[in-house]
Motif scaffolding. Structure first.
Motif, PDB file in Angstrom:
ATOM      1  N   LEU A   1      33.347  79.965  59.675  1.00  0.00           N
ATOM      2  CA  LEU A   1      33.798  80.744  58.509  1.00  0.00           C
ATOM      3  C   LEU A   1      33.636  82.233  58.767  1.00  0.00           C
ATOM      4  O   LEU A   1      34.504  83.045  58.419  1.00  0.00           O
ATOM      5  CB  LEU A   1      32.992  80.342  57.272  1.00  0.00           C
ATOM      6  N   LEU A   2      32.519  82.581  59.390  1.00  0.00           N
ATOM      7  CA  LEU A   2      32.267  83.986  59.683  1.00  0.00           C
ATOM      8  C   LEU A   2      33.322  84.510  60.655  1.00  0.00           C
ATOM      9  O   LEU A   2      33.868  85.600  60.479  1.00  0.00           O
ATOM     10  CB  LEU A   2      30.865  84.113  60.284  1.00  0.00           C
ATOM     11  N   ALA A   3      33.622  83.691  61.647  1.00  0.00           N
ATOM     12  CA  ALA A   3      34.620  84.095  62.642  1.00  0.00           C
ATOM     13  C   ALA A   3      35.982  84.256  61.980  1.00  0.00           C
ATOM     14  O   ALA A   3      36.721  85.213  62.249  1.00  0.00           O
ATOM     15  CB  ALA A   3      34.692  83.053  63.756  1.00  0.00           C
ATOM     16  N   MET A   4      36.287  83.322  61.064  1.00  0.00           N
ATOM     17  CA  MET A   4      37.561  83.374  60.364  1.00  0.00           C
ATOM     18  C   MET A   4      37.630  84.658  59.546  1.00  0.00           C
ATOM     19  O   MET A   4      38.643  85.348  59.521  1.00  0.00           O
ATOM     20  CB  MET A   4      37.643  82.182  59.410  1.00  0.00           C
ATOM     21  N   HIS A   5      36.530  84.947  58.890  1.00  0.00           N
ATOM     22  CA  HIS A   5      36.500  86.107  58.020  1.00  0.00           C
ATOM     23  C   HIS A   5      36.639  87.405  58.812  1.00  0.00           C
ATOM     24  O   HIS A   5      37.350  88.311  58.402  1.00  0.00           O
ATOM     25  CB  HIS A   5      35.203  86.134  57.223  1.00  0.00           C
ATOM     26  N   THR A   6      35.963  87.475  59.934  1.00  0.00           N
ATOM     27  CA  THR A   6      36.032  88.727  60.694  1.00  0.00           C
ATOM     28  C   THR A   6      37.425  88.944  61.267  1.00  0.00           C
ATOM     29  O   THR A   6      37.778  90.040  61.632  1.00  0.00           O
ATOM     30  CB  THR A   6      34.996  88.747  61.837  1.00  0.00           C
ATOM     31  N   LYS A   7      38.205  87.870  61.322  1.00  0.00           N
ATOM     32  CA  LYS A   7      39.577  88.044  61.815  1.00  0.00           C
ATOM     33  C   LYS A   7      40.518  88.450  60.690  1.00  0.00           C
ATOM     34  O   LYS A   7      41.631  88.901  60.943  1.00  0.00           O
ATOM     35  CB  LYS A   7      40.063  86.756  62.460  1.00  0.00           C
ATOM     36  N   SER A   8      40.082  88.240  59.462  1.00  0.00           N
ATOM     37  CA  SER A   8      40.957  88.523  58.324  1.00  0.00           C
ATOM     38  C   SER A   8      41.244  90.015  58.222  1.00  0.00           C
ATOM     39  O   SER A   8      40.391  90.847  58.482  1.00  0.00           O
ATOM     40  CB  SER A   8      40.297  88.009  57.045  1.00  0.00           C
ATOM     41  N   LYS A   9      42.479  90.319  57.828  1.00  0.00           N
ATOM     42  CA  LYS A   9      42.874  91.720  57.801  1.00  0.00           C
ATOM     43  C   LYS A   9      42.927  92.265  56.373  1.00  0.00           C
ATOM     44  O   LYS A   9      43.362  93.368  56.135  1.00  0.00           O
ATOM     45  CB  LYS A   9      44.242  91.897  58.461  1.00  0.00           C
ATOM     46  N   ARG A  10      42.500  91.434  55.417  1.00  0.00           N
ATOM     47  CA  ARG A  10      42.631  91.874  54.033  1.00  0.00           C
ATOM     48  C   ARG A  10      41.641  92.989  53.702  1.00  0.00           C
ATOM     49  O   ARG A  10      40.466  92.909  54.041  1.00  0.00           O
ATOM     50  CB  ARG A  10      42.427  90.688  53.090  1.00  0.00           C
ATOM     51  N   GLU A  11      42.154  93.989  53.040  1.00  0.00           N
ATOM     52  CA  GLU A  11      41.353  95.181  52.799  1.00  0.00           C
ATOM     53  C   GLU A  11      40.156  94.886  51.901  1.00  0.00           C
ATOM     54  O   GLU A  11      39.062  95.386  52.124  1.00  0.00           O
ATOM     55  CB  GLU A  11      42.230  96.236  52.143  1.00  0.00           C
ATOM     56  N   THR A  12      40.388  93.993  50.912  1.00  0.00           N
ATOM     57  CA  THR A  12      39.306  93.689  49.965  1.00  0.00           C
ATOM     58  C   THR A  12      38.124  93.015  50.651  1.00  0.00           C
ATOM     59  O   THR A  12      37.054  92.933  50.096  1.00  0.00           O
ATOM     60  CB  THR A  12      39.806  92.732  48.863  1.00  0.00           C
ATOM     61  N   GLU A  13      38.381  92.500  51.835  1.00  0.00           N
ATOM     62  CA  GLU A  13      37.316  91.740  52.482  1.00  0.00           C
ATOM     63  C   GLU A  13      36.643  92.532  53.582  1.00  0.00           C
ATOM     64  O   GLU A  13      35.918  92.002  54.394  1.00  0.00           O
ATOM     65  CB  GLU A  13      37.898  90.449  53.042  1.00  0.00           C
ATOM     66  N   GLN A  14      36.916  93.853  53.579  1.00  0.00           N
ATOM     67  CA  GLN A  14      36.398  94.590  54.707  1.00  0.00           C
ATOM     68  C   GLN A  14      34.936  94.980  54.581  1.00  0.00           C
ATOM     69  O   GLN A  14      34.286  95.240  55.584  1.00  0.00           O
ATOM     70  CB  GLN A  14      37.280  95.794  55.000  1.00  0.00           C
ATOM     71  N   SER A  15      34.428  95.046  53.364  1.00  0.00           N
ATOM     72  CA  SER A  15      32.991  95.280  53.267  1.00  0.00           C
ATOM     73  C   SER A  15      32.346  93.998  52.774  1.00  0.00           C
ATOM     74  O   SER A  15      32.755  93.435  51.770  1.00  0.00           O
ATOM     75  CB  SER A  15      32.699  96.443  52.328  1.00  0.00           C
ATOM     76  N   PHE A  16      31.391  93.541  53.548  1.00  0.00           N
ATOM     77  CA  PHE A  16      30.744  92.277  53.217  1.00  0.00           C
ATOM     78  C   PHE A  16      29.336  92.268  53.794  1.00  0.00           C
ATOM     79  O   PHE A  16      28.958  93.170  54.546  1.00  0.00           O
ATOM     80  CB  PHE A  16      31.561  91.098  53.738  1.00  0.00           C
TER      81      PHE A  16
END
Ligand code: C2E
Ligand code: CA
Ligand code: CA
Length: 792
Positions: free
Chosen positions: A382-397
């Motif tokens: 999941l972490l790997a999937m998330h770090t690949k995501s390009k969505r702006e809202t998900e950039q700070s986590f």
């Protein structure tokens, strides 16, 4: 044009004997049937037989055209005596056969629609040649005049119709194929009657037929003999057909019997029409065989392009069941010849069971069975999937690493069953502290991790961490009514950059967790530049330490321990130092932990054991040497042999070796540790519980393991002898250990007052700067050989 059509009509109705025209039509139909039946039979045969029957088919079709033509000529009543030229009559037959043969040759070789059209035109040309050559063979007593317009018209209409006829005969659509026969009949009819209407005769009694000309009465038996031959051929062809059908039925029923044994659903179809299905197919779809055979394959497997499915290549598809459900299947198509007809067998494999098992397996692989949370593998994914995501809202986590404080103690004291129940409760409470969309996982043991998405800033991340700690520790856990308390430490990595590698994120959070635990547990530590710096430093130390071990930059210093009653040196604790070529002497506090983390403690510890034993062997016989062992060394099965070989190489008797271990050692594999320690003490090696009072200091440990000495930690000594609490604690420890028959050492004694207190309270031996600081081996050797009495 009008007059032309009228003359064609007149010719058809008034100049022909209608009975013979009907016979001609019948012969034509029978001939066509005979030709087609023999052609189909040829297609079913192989080798020479196939060629023979193909030739028969072509000759039959030529004969059909020829007899039809000549019967109609016989039906023609021009009102004048007539005769036939035998040569031209024969030639007309040859024209028909060659034309049809050539046309079929082109049709069989061709693939495109134009090829079939051209083939039709060629056949038409053959038939037209038959007609006009046959016309020349037809002699009348008089003058013959041709209307060229009708000749052209006959060709202009019939030739394209022949083309169309063959085009539709070759079509894949059955309905269009059915049109071929009427189109061809129309072409022949138009050719014939236009051609006949083009003729105008005027009687000339002076004309006499050439020698050899055959009268209509003479040619009639020949024509009807050929027609008879065609009829018998048609009968033969019909029997072939019946036989072929019977074979097809037999093959199908055999195949069906075989197919019913298959676990896969099987459909046999011709083009899109379903011919047979097996019983598995009926069970799978919930339709009976009759319903299925009334269906189209493309309707049963919607979305699957069956016609273009490559042979023997499996495809994912959906099967439409009777209840409207779409069943996931894999389909495989194979071309087979059944009763000498090319058909497709489609094998359909139900995928539901496999998909269910796969889903269950996935759950097994990705789920922690105890808490039902995601496990380490899944969290990492999941972490790997998330770090690949390009969505702006998900950039700070934020990534949070959570470790339960004192959980190991609960597990050891109350058993794993209680531990498991508490872990489930912890998991439940932590879930309650999360926001919607946060992901939590159990990484193993008492370690958890959270991936918190869309966390705007550090403060928010820390607030979440605080909520989690609160949820875990605010209320006690109840075990059979008895309250148990638990805490949690959290390492937090917050980032605004989702291009960071998952490995790094986890490592950073882990590092922060480590720091949190070090700073006193029950708190959150964030990963920041300082930790990063420390990380870099520890890397540098790790590298340097490897070199230090290899190049002999390590040395041992010895700190004396004196007998509390006599003041004589009874032992010395070996303390390692690193003589760095640039930085000078580095204390163990700076590198022991890194050595433990990297496993370098194992070779380092072996070096310490060997060196300490060797140097101690040169001291007076009663002086022992104490060596510190790290918990990491206890995880290595080689520890036992390392201790043995160190003593053996130095010829140091086991009674002179004292091994100092901390509680950390006891937190590992208890049974293995107990076995190892029991072995050591059986040899006569002494074992000291170091830093007593700092950890869990469970009394049960003291009873369980074979300790000979307990060393009271420095931190209790500092406040002595004025602090009442410290006094009480030290007294309690001493009385407890002596009750268990163990000796007590007190370390960190810095003042005369502390020394006197220790003596008065009945400590066995005393260590500290007041007695002596650690000194190098050479100096300690001199000191101990003098037999100095340090204090009294
Ligand atoms: P430790 O086992 O508690 O060792 C005693 C530490 O207390 C030593 O620090 C010693 O210099 C210091 N000390 C002794 N007397 C006094 C005193 O009166 N006042 C104060 N304030 N300190 C005193 P050192 O040499 O820096 O060692 C620190 C720790 O490093 C040791 O703590 C031990 O845990 C570890 N260590 C040292 N050598 C080794 C080794 O060879 N192997 C392993 N595994 N650990 C070692
Ligand atoms: Ca020690
Ligand atoms: Ca100590």
């Amino acid at each position: 044009m009008d007059t032309l059509l009228r003359s064609v009509f007149h010719c058809m109705v008034h100049e022909h004997d209608p009975r013979l025209v009907v016979i001609a039509g019948l012969v034509c139909l029978i001939g066509i049937f005979a030709s087609l039946a023999t052609a189909q039979h040829a297609a079913r045969e192989v080798g020479a037989s196939r060629t023979r029957w193909a030739a028969v088919a072509v000759i039959a079709s030529g004969c059909t055209a020829w007899t039809t033509h000549f019967i109609i000529l016989l039906a023609f009543r021009p009102g004048l005596p007539s005769a036939f030229d035998p040569l031209l009559t024969g030639l007309s037959l040859i024209c028909a056969i060659t034309g049809i043969a050539a046309g079929i040759f082109v049709a069989v070789g061709g693939r495109r629609k134009t090829d079939h059209f051209i083939a039709g035109v060629i056949v038409g040309t053959g038939v037209a040649a038959l007609h006009y050559v046959g016309q020349f063979a037809y002699l009348v007593q008089g003058k013959v005049e041709w209307d060229p317009r009708l000749v052209v018209l006959s060709l202009a209409i019939s030739l394209p119709l022949f083309g169309l006829g063959l085009l539709s005969a070759a079509d894949r659509n059955r309905q269009i194929r059915m049109l071929a026969l009427p189109i061809l009949l129309l072409a022949i009819t138009l050719l014939h009657f236009c051609g006949m209407a083009a003729l105008r005769f005027s009687h000339d009694p002076s004309y006499s037929f050439p020698a050899g000309a055959v009268s209509p009465a003479g040619i009639t038996p020949i024509v009807f003999a050929v027609a008879g031959a065609l009829i018998s051929l048609a009968v033969a062809g019909w029997r072939f057909e019946v036989e072929a059908r019977r074979r097809l039925r037999r093959d199908r029923s055999r195949l069906r019997a075989l197919a019913d044994m298959a676990l896969e659903g099987l459909i046999i179809c011709e083009d899109d029409a379903i011919v047979t299905v097996n019983s598995t197919m009926e069970a799978m779809t919930g339709h009976d065989a009759a319903t299925l055979t009334a269906m189209q394959a493309s309707a049963l497997l919607p979305g699957l392009d069956i016609a273009n499915l490559p042979d023997r290549e499996e495809r994912e598809a959906r099967l439409l069941a009777a209840n409207g459900q779409l069943i996931p299947v894999r389909a495989l198509r194979r071309q087979v010849e059944l009763g000498q007809r090319v058909q497709a067998v489609i094998a359909v494999r139900d995928q539901r069971e496999r998909l269910r098992t796969e889903a269950a397996m996935r759950a097994l692989v990705f789920k922690d069975p105890l808490t039902g949370m995601a496990n380490r593998t899944r969290f990492f994914e999941l972490l790997a999937m998330h770090t690949k995501s390009k969505r702006e809202t998900e950039q700070s986590f934020a990534v949070l690493m959570i470790d339960l404080d004192r959980f190991k103690l609960i597990n050891d004291t109350y058993g794993h069953a209680v531990g498991d129940v508490i872990l489930c409760e912890v998991a439940h409470r932590m879930r309650g502290a999360l926001r919607r969309g946060d992901i939590i996982a159990r990484l193993g043991g008492d370690e958890f991790a959270v991936l918190a998405l869309a966390v705007e800033n550090f403060a928010d991340a820390e607030a979440l961490a605080a909520r989690i700690i609160d949820a875990v520790s605010a209320q006690p856990y109840l075990d059979a009514g008895r309250p148990l308390f638990l805490g949690a430490s959290i390492g937090l990595k917050w980032t605004q950059d989702n291009s960071e590698k998952p490995d790094d994120l986890l490592r950073h959070a882990d590092l922060a967790l480590y720091a949190a635990k070090e700073e006193g547990r029950g708190r959150t530590r964030r990963f920041d530049a300082r930790l990063e710096e420390r990380l870099r430093e520890s890397h540098a130390i790790e590298e340097g330490l490897r070199v230090a071990i290899a190049k002999g930059q390590l040395e041992l210093h010895y700190q004396p321990l004196v007998d509390a009653r006599t003041g004589r040196i009874v032992s010395a604790e070996a303390l390692v130092r690193w003589r760095h070529p640039e930085r000078g002497l580095i204390p163990p506090a700076e590198f022991i932990k890194i050595a433990e983390e990297t496993g370098l403690i194992v070779p380092l510890g072996e070096w310490v054991l060997h060196t300490a034993c060797r140097e101690a062997a040169s001291w007076p016989g009663q002086v022992k040497v104490a060596v510190n062992l790290s918990p990491v060394q206890f995880r290595e099965p080689s520890l036992v042999s390392a201790v043995m070989s160190a003593m053996g190489a130095a010829k140091l008797s086991p009674e002179r070796l004292d091994l100092e271990i901390t509680e950390g050692v006891l937190l590992g594999d208890e049974q293995q540790t107990l076995d190892t320690l029991t072995k050591f003490s059986a040899w006569g090696v002494r074992i000291t519980m170091d830093d007593f009072g700092t950890g869990y200091s469970s009394l049960s440990y003291l009873r369980k393991f074979p300790f000979s000495t307990v060393k009271i930690d420095r931190s209790f000594v500092q406040q002595l002898p004025h602090d009442a609490e410290s006094v009480a604690l030290v007294r309690a420890i001493i009385s407890m250990t002596s009750a268990l028959g163990m000796a007590t050492t007190i370390e960190g004694v810095e003042t005369a007052e502390q020394f006197r207190f220790a003596v008065a309270e009945g400590c066995t031996s005393i260590q500290g700067y007041y007695i002596g600081r650690p000194t190098d081996g050479a100096e300690f050797g001199r000191l101990v050989k003098r037999g100095a009495i340090i204090a009294a």
